[in-house]
Design an enzyme around this catalytic site. Structure first.
Site, PDB file in Angstrom:
ATOM      1  N   GLU A 337       0.807  -1.323  -0.058  1.00 15.69           N
ATOM      2  CA  GLU A 337       0.029  -0.037  -0.029  1.00 15.69           C
ATOM      3  C   GLU A 337       0.646   1.247   0.034  1.00 15.69           C
ATOM      4  O   GLU A 337       0.401   2.404  -0.521  1.00 15.69           O
ATOM      5  CB  GLU A 337      -1.043  -0.119   1.165  1.00 15.69           C
ATOM      6  CG  GLU A 337      -1.991  -1.285   0.932  1.00 15.69           C
ATOM      7  CD  GLU A 337      -3.115  -1.014   1.894  1.00 15.69           C
ATOM      8  OE1 GLU A 337      -3.625   0.244   2.222  1.00 15.69           O
ATOM      9  OE2 GLU A 337      -3.602  -2.086   2.533  1.00 15.69           O
ATOM     10  N   HIS A 390      -5.501   9.037 -18.901  1.00 18.58           N
ATOM     11  CA  HIS A 390      -4.573   9.596 -17.900  1.00 18.58           C
ATOM     12  C   HIS A 390      -3.429   8.657 -17.629  1.00 18.58           C
ATOM     13  O   HIS A 390      -2.665   9.335 -16.541  1.00 18.58           O
ATOM     14  CB  HIS A 390      -5.459   9.838 -16.631  1.00 18.58           C
ATOM     15  CG  HIS A 390      -6.372  10.977 -16.883  1.00 18.58           C
ATOM     16  ND1 HIS A 390      -6.311  12.138 -17.119  1.00 18.58           N
ATOM     17  CD2 HIS A 390      -7.942  10.760 -16.410  1.00 18.58           C
ATOM     18  CE1 HIS A 390      -7.314  12.949 -17.350  1.00 18.58           C
ATOM     19  NE2 HIS A 390      -8.295  12.165 -16.807  1.00 18.58           N
ATOM     20  N   ASP A 513     -17.914  13.756 -20.815  1.00 16.28           N
ATOM     21  CA  ASP A 513     -17.868  14.660 -19.630  1.00 16.28           C
ATOM     22  C   ASP A 513     -18.073  16.204 -19.855  1.00 16.28           C
ATOM     23  O   ASP A 513     -17.808  16.854 -18.964  1.00 16.28           O
ATOM     24  CB  ASP A 513     -16.933  14.020 -18.684  1.00 16.28           C
ATOM     25  CG  ASP A 513     -15.397  14.152 -19.265  1.00 16.28           C
ATOM     26  OD1 ASP A 513     -15.178  14.316 -20.613  1.00 16.28           O
ATOM     27  OD2 ASP A 513     -14.525  13.584 -18.603  1.00 16.28           O
ATOM     28  N   TYR A 552     -19.948  11.038 -17.100  1.00 20.14           N
ATOM     29  CA  TYR A 552     -20.376  10.156 -16.117  1.00 20.14           C
ATOM     30  C   TYR A 552     -21.627  10.758 -15.642  1.00 20.14           C
ATOM     31  O   TYR A 552     -22.236  10.040 -14.639  1.00 20.14           O
ATOM     32  CB  TYR A 552     -19.290  10.495 -14.621  1.00 20.14           C
ATOM     33  CG  TYR A 552     -18.097  10.142 -15.064  1.00 20.14           C
ATOM     34  CD1 TYR A 552     -17.312   8.691 -15.056  1.00 20.14           C
ATOM     35  CD2 TYR A 552     -17.089  11.151 -15.681  1.00 20.14           C
ATOM     36  CE1 TYR A 552     -16.154   8.445 -15.499  1.00 20.14           C
ATOM     37  CE2 TYR A 552     -15.659  10.779 -15.977  1.00 20.14           C
ATOM     38  CZ  TYR A 552     -15.383   9.415 -15.965  1.00 20.14           C
ATOM     39  OH  TYR A 552     -14.084   9.019 -16.340  1.00 20.14           O
TER      40      TYR A 552
END
Length: 578
Positions: A337, A390, A513, A552
């Site tokens: 993590e 991205h 979007d 979205y």
């Protein structure tokens, strides 16, 4: 299995490889061909001014790039005709209907150009041919063309030798392209003059050119009557008018149910339901993308990390980066993590067991859709999630893991120059990062100004490329309250820049979007505006691949997608009719 694709130049590795094979076929199948004619092939593909015609090479090849046959067409725009210079299957590859498919593609291309006829030479099939085997081959070739209703032009001196003793004698053939249009005398003479002066420059003396041109006197020209019992060819249309649709059916395995996570599985069914109503699409099953292609756009270390981490995570767990090492990335922690911050750009994009699998499926779809542009489709659409624009060379973020748009562009770059136009509300930082030093792939992005919009630190107008890529990246940031008029004016500017680049293929990173009330954007485009955007893009006379990125607001997502594709397709139909 093979496909037929068009080659306009020799700028890419795959095209140069194909041209080399074509030259070898010419040498083997046409032993009397002049060496200089074979060597000029790459030159005539990219210098129409010098040769006074535009050359288009069609090759029948397999996915490994092995050429099975070819046809070379010359477009003489000043007299509005096409000329089939050469057509041949590779040695020992004369089965499987390659010749028919190539000829039909030449006819289709000629009809699309709205020319006044397709012309070519065919060896004489009369007893002036002394060798029985040669005569038989010539008769079979003529029988082949009679199946398409194509015959020699009679009553002229075209089939006379250039020099006494020449045995290579040809008829001039005229294909009216199923229009039934007669060949009028002025056109016939113009065509003959163009062939002799351009194709045979330096071979046929000027006096003989005039003699042959003047020998054409019938108006309209008389075509030879059929000589063979040739069954009419069952002509098939090879270029597809439908939009190839490749859907990432396995996307739903990547479902992050955390509160506020907007990239949900419902997005794709909403789009698919609406676009299916149009009847414009033809489904294509995705093919597996070679791992080597992913390594061309993403750091191998990054790919290995994502694969290993996702594989070891529990099914019901998502982990988010919280610590970012900056310049000390290579001081590795043993805590997974903690490690993920080495490969991520934000705190809102989690890793889970299925992120790698879903993102891989999205790449498979995008690359398959790119392949469709080499296999008779003029438009294709990869309906995928998670999005990808991205994802940078070595980092994920913005809901993106692998850059599907970049993978498709990279694949197509083997076959020519590529322009990528990103019309997502957010800057395509990943695509920019991957191609920032490349002059063969132009990247253009229209997006919210990074002063207020994600990803904040990229997307300024001053970012224009680096090294050899300087000038091949264009950012068009727009204000938070951008009007529809300003947006479409900016889109027109982007398309103008793309036109000056003269790409062979256009890849669109389609973000929906930009819509009114999208939870991640601030602009106000509605259905009619998406239709207009599609129309503007569709007017580009290029093969176009659309890869789905963001969008979205599920209430209008499908409608806006449908309107975009209706506009795109209508623009193509309008161009074909004009």
């Amino acid at each position: 299995m093979f496909r037929i694709r068009k080659i306009y130049d020799d700028t890419s590795v795959a095209n140069r490889h194909a041209i080399t094979q074509v030259q070898a076929i010419i040498q083997q199948q046409f032993p009397t061909a002049r060496r200089e004619d074979m060597e000029k092939l790459p030159l005539q593909l990219h210098d129409p001014v010098k040769y006074k015609y535009r050359s288009v090479l069609f090759v029948a090849d397999d996915t490994a790039g092995n050429v099975k046959g070819f046809a070379l067409m010359l477009h003489m725009a000043d007299i509005n005709v096409t000329y089939l210079e050469l057509i041949s299957a590779a040695p020992r590859k004369n089965g499987g209907g390659i010749g028919s498919l190539l000829y039909e593609r030449i006819r289709e291309e000629s009809a699309k150009l709205k020319v006044n006829g397709l012309f070519f030479e065919c060896s004489i099939d009369e007893d002036r041919v002394a060798d029985p085997a040669t005569l038989k081959n010539n008769q079979l070739r003529m029988k082949f063309y009679e199946r398409y209703g194509v015959y020699p032009v009679c009553n002229n001196a075209y089939d006379t030798p250039v020099k006494p003793g020449d045995k290579d004698l040809y008829y001039l053939m005229y294909d009216a392209l199923d229009t039934g249009a007669p060949l009028r005398l002025p056109l016939a003479q113009a065509v003959v003059r163009a062939i002799l002066e351009r194709k045979y420059h330096g071979i046929v003396p000027k006096e003989q050119v005039e003699e042959v041109v003047e020998s054409f006197r019938d108006d309209p020209a008389i075509l030879r009557a059929p000589r063979y019992k040739a069954k009419p060819a069952a002509v098939h249309k090879h270029e597809k008018t439908a939009i190839a649709l490749v859907v990432n059916e396995g996307h739903a395995i990547h479902h992050v149910s955390d509160k506020g996570y907007l990239e949900s599985p419902i997005r794709l069914p909403q789009i698919l339901k609406e676009i299916s109503r149009t009847g414009l699409f033809e489904r294509v099953e995705p093919r597996k993308t070679p791992a080597a292609l992913l390594r061309r756009i993403h750091d191998p270390e990054y790919l290995s990390f994502l694969h290993d981490v996702c594989k070891q995570l529990p099914v019901d767990k998502s982990i988010y980066p919280s610590v970012f090492p900056g310049r000390n990335r290579y001081r590795k922690s043993t805590d997974v993590e903690v490690q993920i911050g080495c490969f991520c750009t934000d705190t809102t994009t989690p890793l889970n067991r299925n992120a790698y699998l879903a993102a891989s499926g999205a790449v498979d779809c995008a690359v398959t859709a790119a392949e469709m542009l080499l296999e008779d489709y003029d438009l294709s659409y990869a309906l995928v999630r998670p999005p990808g624009h991205h994802a940078e060379w070595s980092k994920f973020g913005g809901f993106c893991y692998f850059n599907s748009t970049a993978a498709a562009a990279e694949y197509l770059s083997d076959y020519g120059r590529i322009a990528v136009l990103d019309i997502d509300f957010h800057h395509g930082n990943g695509t920019q990062d991957i191609f920032y030093e490349r002059p063969d792939i132009l990247t253009v992005s229209i997006h919210g100004d990074p002063s207020y919009a994600y990803p904040f630190f990229t997307g300024n107008a001053a970012e224009t490329g680096k090294g050899e890529g300087k000038g091949f990246n264009m950012n068009l940031p727009l204000p938070e309250d951008c009007s529809v008029e300003l947006y479409q004016k900016t889109l027109a500017k982007a398309l103008k820049r793309i036109a000056t680049f003269k790409p062979d293929y256009l890849v669109i990173a389609l973000g929906l979007d930009t819509a009114k009330r999208d939870p991640t954007g601030s602009w106000n485009l509605v259905a009619k505006d998406f239709h207009r955007n599609g129309t503007l893009i569709g007017a580009m006379e290029l093969p176009i691949l659309i890869v789905q990125e963001g969008g979205y607001r599920t209430q209008t997502l499908g409608t806006n997608a449908r309107c975009f594709f209706e506009g795109l397709h209508q623009a193509r139909k309008k161009d074909a009719a004009s």
